[in-house]
Design a protein around this motif. Structure first.
Motif, mmCIF file in Angstrom:
data_model
loop_
_atom_site.group_PDB
_atom_site.id
_atom_site.type_symbol
_atom_site.label_atom_id
_atom_site.label_comp_id
_atom_site.label_asym_id
_atom_site.label_seq_id
_atom_site.Cartn_x
_atom_site.Cartn_y
_atom_site.Cartn_z
ATOM 1 N N PHE A 178 0.632 -5.817 1.018
ATOM 2 C CA PHE A 178 0.855 -7.219 0.454
ATOM 3 C C PHE A 178 0.507 -8.494 1.244
ATOM 4 O O PHE A 178 0.266 -8.752 2.522
ATOM 5 C CB PHE A 178 3.028 -7.543 0.725
ATOM 6 C CG PHE A 178 3.254 -9.439 0.929
ATOM 7 C CD1 PHE A 178 3.596 -9.679 -0.294
ATOM 8 C CD2 PHE A 178 3.254 -10.046 1.990
ATOM 9 C CE1 PHE A 178 3.612 -10.745 -0.688
ATOM 10 C CE2 PHE A 178 3.974 -11.332 1.217
ATOM 11 C CZ PHE A 178 4.432 -11.978 0.749
ATOM 12 N N TYR A 183 -0.249 -14.728 -2.041
ATOM 13 C CA TYR A 183 1.287 -14.977 -2.815
ATOM 14 C C TYR A 183 1.003 -16.775 -2.106
ATOM 15 O O TYR A 183 1.350 -17.401 -2.869
ATOM 16 C CB TYR A 183 2.009 -14.668 -1.670
ATOM 17 C CG TYR A 183 3.878 -15.507 -2.476
ATOM 18 C CD1 TYR A 183 4.493 -14.487 -3.116
ATOM 19 C CD2 TYR A 183 4.465 -15.992 -1.177
ATOM 20 C CE1 TYR A 183 5.401 -14.889 -3.874
ATOM 21 C CE2 TYR A 183 5.626 -16.646 -1.367
ATOM 22 C CZ TYR A 183 6.589 -16.090 -2.299
ATOM 23 O OH TYR A 183 7.582 -16.638 -3.379
ATOM 24 N N ARG A 295 8.592 -6.372 -6.265
ATOM 25 C CA ARG A 295 8.135 -6.154 -4.581
ATOM 26 C C ARG A 295 6.476 -6.092 -5.903
ATOM 27 O O ARG A 295 5.210 -6.196 -5.306
ATOM 28 C CB ARG A 295 9.067 -5.405 -3.622
ATOM 29 C CG ARG A 295 9.553 -5.463 -3.636
ATOM 30 C CD ARG A 295 9.934 -4.591 -2.341
ATOM 31 N NE ARG A 295 8.872 -3.739 -1.496
ATOM 32 C CZ ARG A 295 9.077 -3.929 -0.150
ATOM 33 N NH1 ARG A 295 9.501 -5.266 0.555
ATOM 34 N NH2 ARG A 295 7.698 -3.615 0.499
ATOM 35 N N VAL A 299 2.689 -8.144 -4.936
ATOM 36 C CA VAL A 299 1.933 -7.582 -3.796
ATOM 37 C C VAL A 299 0.413 -6.713 -4.935
ATOM 38 O O VAL A 299 0.034 -6.841 -4.165
ATOM 39 C CB VAL A 299 2.759 -5.136 -3.700
ATOM 40 C CG1 VAL A 299 1.146 -4.937 -2.461
ATOM 41 C CG2 VAL A 299 3.950 -6.223 -2.549
ATOM 42 N N LEU A 387 10.064 -9.121 1.904
ATOM 43 C CA LEU A 387 8.920 -9.524 1.921
ATOM 44 C C LEU A 387 8.628 -11.285 3.072
ATOM 45 O O LEU A 387 7.510 -11.480 2.986
ATOM 46 C CB LEU A 387 7.849 -9.819 0.449
ATOM 47 C CG LEU A 387 7.542 -7.900 -0.178
ATOM 48 C CD1 LEU A 387 7.304 -8.623 -1.489
ATOM 49 C CD2 LEU A 387 7.394 -7.286 0.933
#
Length: 464
Positions: A178, A183, A295, A299, A387
């Motif tokens: 990640f 993000y 998730r 990622v 996360l």
């Protein structure tokens, strides 16, 4: 012998069967009807079907052959006029099935004839299972498959990792992969993601026709599949549907992020976003499936955004409500993508997709409606994906606020500096004007005094 392409339609009283068998010898063609069984033999073609209802050959039965197209067109009466034959477009399930294995009648529930058998879970079953593939039924055919196909599987040696440990290992690996920077970049770049968040999926457009037909290419794939009978425990049956959701989530993500135009990267996207296909994972409930989907979507792919995940989830709900036939078409699309992939993803067809194409044809339509409702009723929160998204966003917003405050302070200092310079400049200008006026005045006064003195002196002189 070859299995020819075929198509079945119906009206209230008749069944129409079209068999595509070009270059055949008509004089050596044999056609036989016996209740629900239909047989077509014409070298090099062989077709045996088991229909969902009974038909009869009568004086009203007829047939023709079109040499240009190579099609036999056959018409038969329904034994019970007015009866509706279900699933006449489920190509694989019509092919004559293999013999049904013996099962314990006390442990099974027949969903459909020659389709799916569900057994009760057996207590005390070994928990150390190392299998994989559709319904987790493969254990010996492949060795170290992840090592042989590292571009496809993240779990290298599934036969050495128990099934119940795979999700934990997967999550640990995802935590490592990640990227908080990626993000947050997608979190703040609203303009970049706007086209994808606002897109409408092809199955949600006004022009979408729910009564879809299989193309010739799709029929060609379906007719080559064996007609299997599946014997699954209750747990395995649920896990198969969870795996379907996991795979179709990746399909929906691909369609949204390519604006309905899949490309050469689409097979990678679907493969990578599916924990089923990448890690041979199985799931115990629907929420666990969706969390895994979210998730992996945060990622791996190019766009990693939580709002985008919610959009994809809604797309999936909508897709499942379009019915069994459309779902099979989507899986056929995935099958083709994997076959055309340069990274040997055809192996995923062997392990999973082909069985899904057979299995789905045997499922009841109600299964997919229930599945979509189940997904729609589950809300995935940012904290669920573990996360630290909430903390990351809060910290980033705080930094952004601080940077904004610093910039504002710097701007205020610059403005104050400019104001001060302006005031000083004006003051200097005022001082310069004042000095000039004083000098002129002194000069005038001096001149005046001098003139006056002279006059006095002159007067004095005159007086003297």
């Amino acid at each position: 012998m070859l299995t020819p392409r075929f198509k079945l339609t119906q009206d209230e009283d008749h069944v129409f069967i079209t068999v595509h068998a070009p270059y055949t010898n008509i004089s050596e063609t044999e056609i036989d009807v016996d209740g629900e069984n239909f047989l077509f033999v014409s070298s090099p073609y062989f077709l045996r079907l088991r229909l969902p209802g009974r038909i009869v050959e009568s004086d009203r039965s007829k047939g023709s052959y079109t040499s240009d197209s190579g099609d036999f067109t056959l018409t038969f009466d329904k034994e019970n006029p007015g009866e509706h034959f279900e699933n006449l477009d489920m190509i694989t399930s019509l092919l004559a099935p293999r013999d049904i294995p013996d099962v314990n009648p006390d442990l099974v529930q027949m969903l459909e004839d020659d389709g799916i058998t569900i057994e009760q879970d057996v207590e005390g079953e070994p928990s150390e299972k190392y299998s994989f593939g559709f319904a987790n039924k493969i254990s010996t055919e492949f060795k170290e498959i992840g090592t042989e196909f590292p571009q496809i599987f993240e779990l290298r040696i599934p036969e050495q990792v128990p099934v119940h440990e795979r999700n934990a290992l997967r999550e640990k690996y995802e935590d490592h992969k990640f990227s908080s920077d990626h993000y947050l970049a997608d979190f703040f770049d609203k303009e970049l993601l706007a086209p994808y968040l606002d897109a409408t999926m092809s199955w949600d457009t006004p022009s979408f026709d729910k009564n879809v037909d299989f193309t010739e290419e799709e029929v060609a794939v379906l007719k080559e599949l064996p007609n299997k009978h599946y014997i699954l425990t209750n747990s395995e049956y649920k896990q198969v549907f969870y795996g379907l959701v996991d795979i179709l989530f990746g399909y929906c993500y691909d369609k949204r992020t390519t604006l309905n135009e899949s490309n050469v990267e689409s097979s990678w996207t679907i493969n990578k976003l599916s924990a089923t296909l990448s890690w041979f994972c199985v799931f115990k409930d629907m929420k666990e499936v969706l969390i895994a989907c979210y998730r992996r979507a945060l990622v791996y792919p190019i766009f990693r955004n939580f709002d985008l995940c919610n959009k994809v989830k809604n797309d999936l709900v909508s897709l499942l409500r379009k019915g069994k036939k459309y779902i099979i078409k989507c899986m056929l699309s995935i099958h083709q993508m994997f076959n055309l992939s340069n990274d040997a993803r055809y192996i995923l067809n062997q392990l999973y997709i082909k069985d899904y194409l057979i299995f789905l044809q045997k499922c009841r339509a109600e299964e997919f409606e229930d599945l979509s409702n189940n997904i729609a009723n589950i809300e995935i929160m940012k904290n669920n994906v573990a996360l630290d998204l909430v903390e990351l966003e809060a910290a980033a917003l705080m930094v952004q606020k601080e940077e904004s405050q610093i910039m504002q302070n710097q701007m205020e200092v610059q403005m104050a500096h400019l104001t001060l310079i302006t005031q000083i400049t004006k003051l200097n200008d005022n001082l310069f004007v004042y000095d000039t006026d004083t000098s002129d005045s002194s000069s005038d006064d001096s001149s005046s005094d001098s003139s006056d003195d002279s006059s006095v002196l002159d007067s004095d002189d005159d007086l003297s």
